[in-house]
Design a protein around this motif. Structure first.
Motif, PDB file in Angstrom:
ATOM      1  N   MET A  59       2.865 -12.139  26.508  1.00 32.25           N
ATOM      2  CA  MET A  59       2.003 -11.122  25.925  1.00 32.25           C
ATOM      3  C   MET A  59       0.977 -11.736  24.985  1.00 32.25           C
ATOM      4  O   MET A  59      -0.172 -11.306  24.930  1.00 32.25           O
ATOM      5  CB  MET A  59       2.840 -10.077  25.174  1.00 32.25           C
ATOM      6  N   THR A  60       1.389 -12.756  24.240  1.00 30.68           N
ATOM      7  CA  THR A  60       0.439 -13.445  23.356  1.00 30.68           C
ATOM      8  C   THR A  60      -0.596 -14.203  24.172  1.00 30.68           C
ATOM      9  O   THR A  60      -1.782 -14.221  23.842  1.00 30.68           O
ATOM     10  CB  THR A  60       1.189 -14.422  22.424  1.00 30.68           C
ATOM     11  N   ALA A  61      -0.132 -14.807  25.260  1.00 32.79           N
ATOM     12  CA  ALA A  61      -1.029 -15.637  26.067  1.00 32.79           C
ATOM     13  C   ALA A  61      -2.011 -14.821  26.898  1.00 32.79           C
ATOM     14  O   ALA A  61      -3.133 -15.267  27.155  1.00 32.79           O
ATOM     15  CB  ALA A  61      -0.202 -16.530  26.994  1.00 32.79           C
ATOM     16  N   LEU A  62      -1.595 -13.615  27.316  1.00 33.16           N
ATOM     17  CA  LEU A  62      -2.392 -12.839  28.263  1.00 33.16           C
ATOM     18  C   LEU A  62      -3.857 -12.674  27.852  1.00 33.16           C
ATOM     19  O   LEU A  62      -4.764 -13.044  28.617  1.00 33.16           O
ATOM     20  CB  LEU A  62      -1.730 -11.473  28.493  1.00 33.16           C
ATOM     21  N   PRO A  63      -4.175 -12.133  26.675  1.00 30.41           N
ATOM     22  CA  PRO A  63      -5.584 -11.965  26.332  1.00 30.41           C
ATOM     23  C   PRO A  63      -6.316 -13.293  26.167  1.00 30.41           C
ATOM     24  O   PRO A  63      -7.518 -13.393  26.438  1.00 30.41           O
ATOM     25  CB  PRO A  63      -5.547 -11.186  25.013  1.00 30.41           C
ATOM     26  N   LEU A  64      -5.597 -14.329  25.722  1.00 28.17           N
ATOM     27  CA  LEU A  64      -6.224 -15.636  25.545  1.00 28.17           C
ATOM     28  C   LEU A  64      -6.579 -16.261  26.892  1.00 28.17           C
ATOM     29  O   LEU A  64      -7.649 -16.871  27.051  1.00 28.17           O
ATOM     30  CB  LEU A  64      -5.282 -16.559  24.760  1.00 28.17           C
ATOM     31  N   LEU A  65      -5.698 -16.107  27.856  1.00 27.76           N
ATOM     32  CA  LEU A  65      -5.962 -16.628  29.203  1.00 27.76           C
ATOM     33  C   LEU A  65      -7.147 -15.912  29.838  1.00 27.76           C
ATOM     34  O   LEU A  65      -8.021 -16.545  30.447  1.00 27.76           O
ATOM     35  CB  LEU A  65      -4.717 -16.467  30.086  1.00 27.76           C
ATOM     36  N   LEU A  80      13.735  -7.148  35.322  1.00 31.45           N
ATOM     37  CA  LEU A  80      13.572  -5.702  35.207  1.00 31.45           C
ATOM     38  C   LEU A  80      14.603  -5.123  34.241  1.00 31.45           C
ATOM     39  O   LEU A  80      15.670  -4.697  34.623  1.00 31.45           O
ATOM     40  CB  LEU A  80      13.720  -5.058  36.590  1.00 31.45           C
ATOM     41  N   SER A  81      14.231  -5.116  32.969  1.00 36.44           N
ATOM     42  CA  SER A  81      15.045  -4.457  31.952  1.00 36.44           C
ATOM     43  C   SER A  81      14.193  -3.397  31.280  1.00 36.44           C
ATOM     44  O   SER A  81      12.968  -3.383  31.425  1.00 36.44           O
ATOM     45  CB  SER A  81      15.529  -5.465  30.904  1.00 36.44           C
ATOM     46  N   GLN A  82      14.837  -2.495  30.534  1.00 33.89           N
ATOM     47  CA  GLN A  82      14.075  -1.447  29.847  1.00 33.89           C
ATOM     48  C   GLN A  82      13.072  -2.069  28.882  1.00 33.89           C
ATOM     49  O   GLN A  82      11.922  -1.647  28.803  1.00 33.89           O
ATOM     50  CB  GLN A  82      15.045  -0.528  29.085  1.00 33.89           C
ATOM     51  N   ARG A  83      13.497  -3.093  28.158  1.00 39.06           N
ATOM     52  CA  ARG A  83      12.593  -3.744  27.201  1.00 39.06           C
ATOM     53  C   ARG A  83      11.435  -4.407  27.934  1.00 39.06           C
ATOM     54  O   ARG A  83      10.265  -4.263  27.552  1.00 39.06           O
ATOM     55  CB  ARG A  83      13.367  -4.777  26.382  1.00 39.06           C
ATOM     56  N   ASN A  84      11.764  -5.161  28.974  1.00 45.16           N
ATOM     57  CA  ASN A  84      10.699  -5.847  29.710  1.00 45.16           C
ATOM     58  C   ASN A  84       9.773  -4.863  30.416  1.00 45.16           C
ATOM     59  O   ASN A  84       8.588  -5.142  30.604  1.00 45.16           O
ATOM     60  CB  ASN A  84      11.290  -6.826  30.728  1.00 45.16           C
ATOM     61  N   ALA A  85      10.312  -3.720  30.831  1.00 40.80           N
ATOM     62  CA  ALA A  85       9.466  -2.711  31.459  1.00 40.80           C
ATOM     63  C   ALA A  85       8.423  -2.214  30.465  1.00 40.80           C
ATOM     64  O   ALA A  85       7.243  -2.058  30.811  1.00 40.80           O
ATOM     65  CB  ALA A  85      10.307  -1.550  31.974  1.00 40.80           C
ATOM     66  N   ARG A  86       8.846  -1.958  29.227  1.00 38.18           N
ATOM     67  CA  ARG A  86       7.890  -1.515  28.207  1.00 38.18           C
ATOM     68  C   ARG A  86       6.828  -2.586  27.935  1.00 38.18           C
ATOM     69  O   ARG A  86       5.643  -2.290  27.828  1.00 38.18           O
ATOM     70  CB  ARG A  86       8.625  -1.167  26.909  1.00 38.18           C
ATOM     71  N   ILE A  87       7.282  -3.823  27.815  1.00 38.79           N
ATOM     72  CA  ILE A  87       6.335  -4.912  27.550  1.00 38.79           C
ATOM     73  C   ILE A  87       5.398  -5.089  28.743  1.00 38.79           C
ATOM     74  O   ILE A  87       4.192  -5.317  28.578  1.00 38.79           O
ATOM     75  CB  ILE A  87       7.087  -6.225  27.248  1.00 38.79           C
ATOM     76  N   SER A  88       5.932  -4.973  29.948  1.00 43.84           N
ATOM     77  CA  SER A  88       5.108  -5.149  31.147  1.00 43.84           C
ATOM     78  C   SER A  88       4.063  -4.054  31.273  1.00 43.84           C
ATOM     79  O   SER A  88       2.917  -4.310  31.659  1.00 43.84           O
ATOM     80  CB  SER A  88       5.990  -5.184  32.392  1.00 43.84           C
ATOM     81  N   LEU A  89       4.431  -2.817  30.955  1.00 41.37           N
ATOM     82  CA  LEU A  89       3.444  -1.739  30.966  1.00 41.37           C
ATOM     83  C   LEU A  89       2.365  -1.990  29.931  1.00 41.37           C
ATOM     84  O   LEU A  89       1.182  -1.722  30.166  1.00 41.37           O
ATOM     85  CB  LEU A  89       4.123  -0.394  30.698  1.00 41.37           C
ATOM     86  N   GLU A  90       2.765  -2.536  28.785  1.00 40.10           N
ATOM     87  CA  GLU A  90       1.771  -2.904  27.773  1.00 40.10           C
ATOM     88  C   GLU A  90       0.850  -4.000  28.309  1.00 40.10           C
ATOM     89  O   GLU A  90      -0.362  -3.986  28.078  1.00 40.10           O
ATOM     90  CB  GLU A  90       2.466  -3.372  26.503  1.00 40.10           C
ATOM     91  N   ALA A  91       1.438  -4.952  29.055  1.00 37.07           N
ATOM     92  CA  ALA A  91       0.627  -6.022  29.643  1.00 37.07           C
ATOM     93  C   ALA A  91      -0.394  -5.457  30.628  1.00 37.07           C
ATOM     94  O   ALA A  91      -1.548  -5.912  30.685  1.00 37.07           O
ATOM     95  CB  ALA A  91       1.529  -7.044  30.347  1.00 37.07           C
ATOM     96  N   LEU A  92       0.018  -4.458  31.419  1.00 35.11           N
ATOM     97  CA  LEU A  92      -0.919  -3.821  32.343  1.00 35.11           C
ATOM     98  C   LEU A  92      -2.039  -3.139  31.573  1.00 35.11           C
ATOM     99  O   LEU A  92      -3.206  -3.150  31.998  1.00 35.11           O
ATOM    100  CB  LEU A  92      -0.183  -2.804  33.221  1.00 35.11           C
ATOM    101  N   GLN A  93      -1.705  -2.551  30.420  1.00 37.10           N
ATOM    102  CA  GLN A  93      -2.733  -1.942  29.584  1.00 37.10           C
ATOM    103  C   GLN A  93      -3.678  -2.979  29.000  1.00 37.10           C
ATOM    104  O   GLN A  93      -4.851  -2.694  28.756  1.00 37.10           O
ATOM    105  CB  GLN A  93      -2.087  -1.160  28.438  1.00 37.10           C
ATOM    106  N   GLN A  94      -3.167  -4.190  28.783  1.00 43.34           N
ATOM    107  CA  GLN A  94      -3.971  -5.250  28.179  1.00 43.34           C
ATOM    108  C   GLN A  94      -4.716  -6.087  29.215  1.00 43.34           C
ATOM    109  O   GLN A  94      -5.341  -7.083  28.856  1.00 43.34           O
ATOM    110  CB  GLN A  94      -3.074  -6.160  27.335  1.00 43.34           C
TER     111      GLN A  94
END
Length: 333
Positions: A59-65, A80-94
């Protein structure tokens, strides 16, 4: 470029990708910081990015890349965990283009579905081919009645577009049916985001529930969402019939059934995504006197689904991501 802190996982993913003659591994990295360094020396089309890594996480690297190499497409690959699902959806938003649920390391060797999905998404995102010509729309009578329901389908790159679209439809009272290609853990979280963005009640659809004005319904992962009737009332029907276009939920079952119930009062929208899911349903919608529009190539991460629907020659409009909501608002007045 493949970015994963596990050397074993990194190697297995590279082996999967290298089976395709159209994919070349340009670089590999064990964390986000190393990935940034690699981007300083090579140009890549697609990055397969893990989320949980030491030194610098995904998540930190995504915008920098994305800032270091504008235009690069990022596919998040995480367990595929609940936590990773939330982070992954955030990554799609970013700005991540898509997500592939990664099996546990011990089962990765036999994960044929993961391999097929990963390879197909990398090819779709990395392929640089001219778009096919769109045939002129066939002249046919358009429905002049207000739509009774709006059905939206999307896949790769669609979640941020979908949230922006829903935010622009706050004045629309028609029920909205949404099929987004996503695993089960994701769709409940997506519904929460849609409710916040759109300011309307939204949840994963439940079998048998009535389709009511002012509400939005998201097809739950692992289930096709279709439309039926209970007396005179349109209702949600869920089933686990075979996947279509390798997807369940798929857009075509939703549209086929919605046409049966709403006829010329159905308005369909196809957002960015790989493959051609939704094209058949859109054709049926138009031939029943309903209407459909598609997202244009310039604003799409992958112009597969909207392009296939547009190639039927029956689309009423091909619109940028930001133009779809105003168009729907006008039609729904």
């Amino acid at each position: 470029m493949v970015v994963d802190d596990s050397a074993i996982v990194r190697g297995l993913i590279i082996q999967m990708l290298e089976k395709s003659p159209d994919i070349v591994i340009a670089a590999r990295a064990a964390n986000g910081e190393a990935a940034l360094a690699e981007l300083g020396r090579v140009e890549v089309d697609v990055i397969v990015l893990d989320l949980e890594m030491p030194v610098m996480d995904g998540m930190t690297a995504l915008p920098l890349l994305r800032a270091k190499q504008p235009g690069v497409k990022v596919v998040v690959a995480s367990t595929l965990s609940q936590r990773n699902a939330r982070i992954s959806l955030e990554a799609l938003q970013q700005g991540a283009a898509d997500y592939v649920p990664k099996p546990e390391t011990g089962t990765l060797v036999r994960a044929e579905a993961f391999e097929r999905e990963l390879v197909s998404k990398v090819l779709a995102l990395g392929r640089r081919v001219p778009a096919p010509a769109i045939p002129a729309a066939e002249p046919r009578p358009r429905s002049t009645v207000r739509p009774g329901a709006i059905a939206i389908g999307g896949s790769t790159g669609a979640p941020p577009v979908l949230l922006e679209l829903m935010a622009g439809l706050k004045g629309v009272t028609q029920p909205i049916l949404i099929t987004q290609h996503m695993p089960a853990t994701f769709t409940a979280l997506l519904a929460e985001q849609i409710e916040r963005a759109g300011g309307r009640p939204c949840s994963e659809a439940k079998d048998g529930e009535p389709i009511l004005p002012g509400r939005a319904y998201v097809a739950p992962g692992g289930w096709h969402m279709t439309v039926g009737r209970s007396g005179a009332t349109p209702v949600i029907r869920l089933n686990q019939e075979p996947p279509e276009h390798f997807c369940r939920p798929a857009v075509d079952p939703m549209l086929r059934s919605a046409v049966e119930v709403y006829g010329n009062r159905l308005l369909a929208v196809i957002l960015t995504g790989m493959g051609h899911d939704g094209a058949e349903g859109c054709e049926l919608t138009a031939k029943a006197g309903g209407r459909f529009v598609v997202q244009d190539e310039a604003s799409s991460a992958v112009w597969g689904m909207p392009g296939a629907a547009a190639k039927t020659g029956l689309a009423e409009a091909v619109l940028s991501a930001t133009s779809i909501a105003p168009w729907i608002m006008e039609v729904c007045k």
